[in-house]
Design an enzyme around this catalytic site. Structure first.
Site, PDB file in Angstrom:
ATOM      1  N   ASN A   1     -10.134  -2.226  -1.721  1.00 36.23           N
ATOM      2  CA  ASN A   1      -8.733  -1.881  -1.488  1.00 36.23           C
ATOM      3  C   ASN A   1      -7.895  -2.593  -2.541  1.00 36.23           C
ATOM      4  O   ASN A   1      -7.698  -3.805  -2.471  1.00 36.23           O
ATOM      5  CB  ASN A   1      -8.339  -2.319  -0.071  1.00 36.23           C
ATOM      6  CG  ASN A   1      -6.899  -2.023   0.280  1.00 36.23           C
ATOM      7  OD1 ASN A   1      -6.064  -1.820  -0.585  1.00 36.23           O
ATOM      8  ND2 ASN A   1      -6.601  -2.030   1.571  1.00 36.23           N
TER       9      ASN A   1
ATOM     10  N   HIS B   1      -3.798   6.403   0.542  1.00 38.98           N
ATOM     11  CA  HIS B   1      -4.125   5.017   0.203  1.00 38.98           C
ATOM     12  C   HIS B   1      -5.532   4.694   0.688  1.00 38.98           C
ATOM     13  O   HIS B   1      -5.903   4.971   1.845  1.00 38.98           O
ATOM     14  CB  HIS B   1      -3.114   4.075   0.860  1.00 38.98           C
ATOM     15  CG  HIS B   1      -3.560   2.654   0.937  1.00 38.98           C
ATOM     16  ND1 HIS B   1      -3.924   1.929  -0.172  1.00 38.98           N
ATOM     17  CD2 HIS B   1      -3.729   1.824   2.015  1.00 38.98           C
ATOM     18  CE1 HIS B   1      -4.287   0.717   0.202  1.00 38.98           C
ATOM     19  NE2 HIS B   1      -4.176   0.629   1.510  1.00 38.98           N
TER      20      HIS B   1
ATOM     21  N   CYS C   1       0.796  -1.226   0.000  1.00 35.32           N
ATOM     22  CA  CYS C   1       0.000   0.000   0.000  1.00 35.32           C
ATOM     23  C   CYS C   1       0.828   1.275   0.000  1.00 35.32           C
ATOM     24  O   CYS C   1       0.302   2.356  -0.260  1.00 35.32           O
ATOM     25  CB  CYS C   1      -0.944  -0.026   1.196  1.00 35.32           C
ATOM     26  SG  CYS C   1      -1.887  -1.564   1.291  1.00 35.32           S
TER      27      CYS C   1
END
Length: 341
Positions: free
Chosen positions: A287, A257, A115
């Site tokens: 995600n 993120h 990430c």
């Protein structure tokens, strides 16, 4: 001296869409309303069997070339960020170079970061351009975490989505990316991990921080990740601002993120921000790990949310533990890079 400039971005998402309604029908015992309220995710894209990160990345790059008139022969370096490579070896970036028809004089490398990967990739591209090694860097982020997730894993199947983004990073006379700051704390490695498939024997592998409740190859300790993030990121932003000789009043947007809504809302609270300044845009994607920030920028550009000459802070954080951020002075805004779709 030349500096890195974030040019056009194209994204590619797998054809298969998995909605919360479909998961509810598959697992009637799951409380999808509660899960959606915490995650902020309504659907996610899932790679087909046999469809890998390189396939998604190649399609994103081809779309970038077509929609923005980019000649593949003009690319002199390829960066590929993924934690789900096609093979342990050869390097997936080498396979992508051949599939895209990039010149054989082009450098190509993979790097395994999650990430925080988009920030690291921008920093590497900036270094390549500053040093004169490259003028046009193709930076691809692609992930297929679904390959690691069991069908009945309520904890993470509802969160992660597959996807890819291709960013053209070009040489510019003006500095647009600065104030890079990074952080690493390997003591958090046991909060998000997939240890199968590497060279280390299973009996010597890192063990999950807490009891592993699901059969997925991927393990995540969500509460520990939230605690780490909420603790580390406010200080990271202060460090970035100090390195850039700026203060918070000079920032327009906080481009973070896109982990889960719960995590981002806690950061909003700590930083005293609202969603107008810290967009949350993961409901349709989930995600997507290293691809969340370029997907976010792509969507904000399409909706006209980025104004020219504004300064934004970009921050990635997660698996490793690893985190990083920088200031982005965007001279173009939304209009220059909106594609025809």
């Amino acid at each position: 001296m030349k500096y890195a400039s974030i040019g056009p971005i194209a994204i590619h998402l797998p054809e298969r869409v998995e909605t919360n309604e479909q998961l509810q029908a598959e697992f009637p015992q799951w409380d999808m309303n509660l899960i959606a309220a915490k995650t902020g995710i309504e659907q996610r894209h899932v790679a087909a069997e046999g469809e890998c990160a390189s396939d998604l990345g190649v399609k994103a790059a081809l779309r970038l070339f077509e929609e923005h008139g980019v000649d593949p022969k003009s690319i002199d370096f390829l960066l590929f960020c993924t934690q789900t490579p096609d093979y342990p070896l050869p390097t997936t970036a080498c396979l992508i170079q051949e599939r895209l028809g990039l010149p054989t004089s082009c450098g190509a490398l993979d790097f395994n970061l999650g990430c925080s990967g988009y920030i690291y990739g921008l920093a590497m591209a900036d270094g390549l351009i500053r040093s004169g090694v490259a003028r046009r860097v193709l930076f691809i982020t692609a992930e297929t975490y679904s390959k690691y997730i069991a069908a009945d894993d309520r904890s993470i199947r509802t969160i992660f989505g597959d996807g890819a983004a291709a960013t053209l990073v070009e040489a510019s006379d003006k500095q647009e990316l600065y104030g890079f700051q990074f952080g690493t704390d390997g003591s958090g490695a046991n909060t998000l991990l997939a240890t199968e498939g590497g060279a280390r024997p299973a009996e010597d592998a890192i063990q999950p921080r807490h009891r592993k409740r699901w059969s997925s190859r991927l393990y995540m300790d969500g509460p520990s990740l939230i605690s780490f993030t909420v603790g580390a990121i406010p200080q990271l932003i202060e460090n970035i601002l100090a390195a850039a000789a700026m203060d918070r009043q000079q920032l327009d947007l906080y481009l973070f993120h896109q982990a889960t809504r719960k995590m981002l809302e806690q950061l909003q609270e700590r930083l005293e921000l609202d969603e107008a300044r810290m967009p949350i845009e993961l409901s349709q994607y989930g995600n997507t790990v290293s691809a969340t920030i370029p997907i976010l920028i792509h969507d904000l550009r399409k909706r006209g949310r980025l104004e020219a000459h504004r300064k934004h802070v970009m921050v990635g954080f997660g698996v490793g533990w690893s985190w990083g951020g920088c200031i982005w002075r965007d001279p173009h805004g939304s209009k220059s890079y909106v594609s025809a779709d």
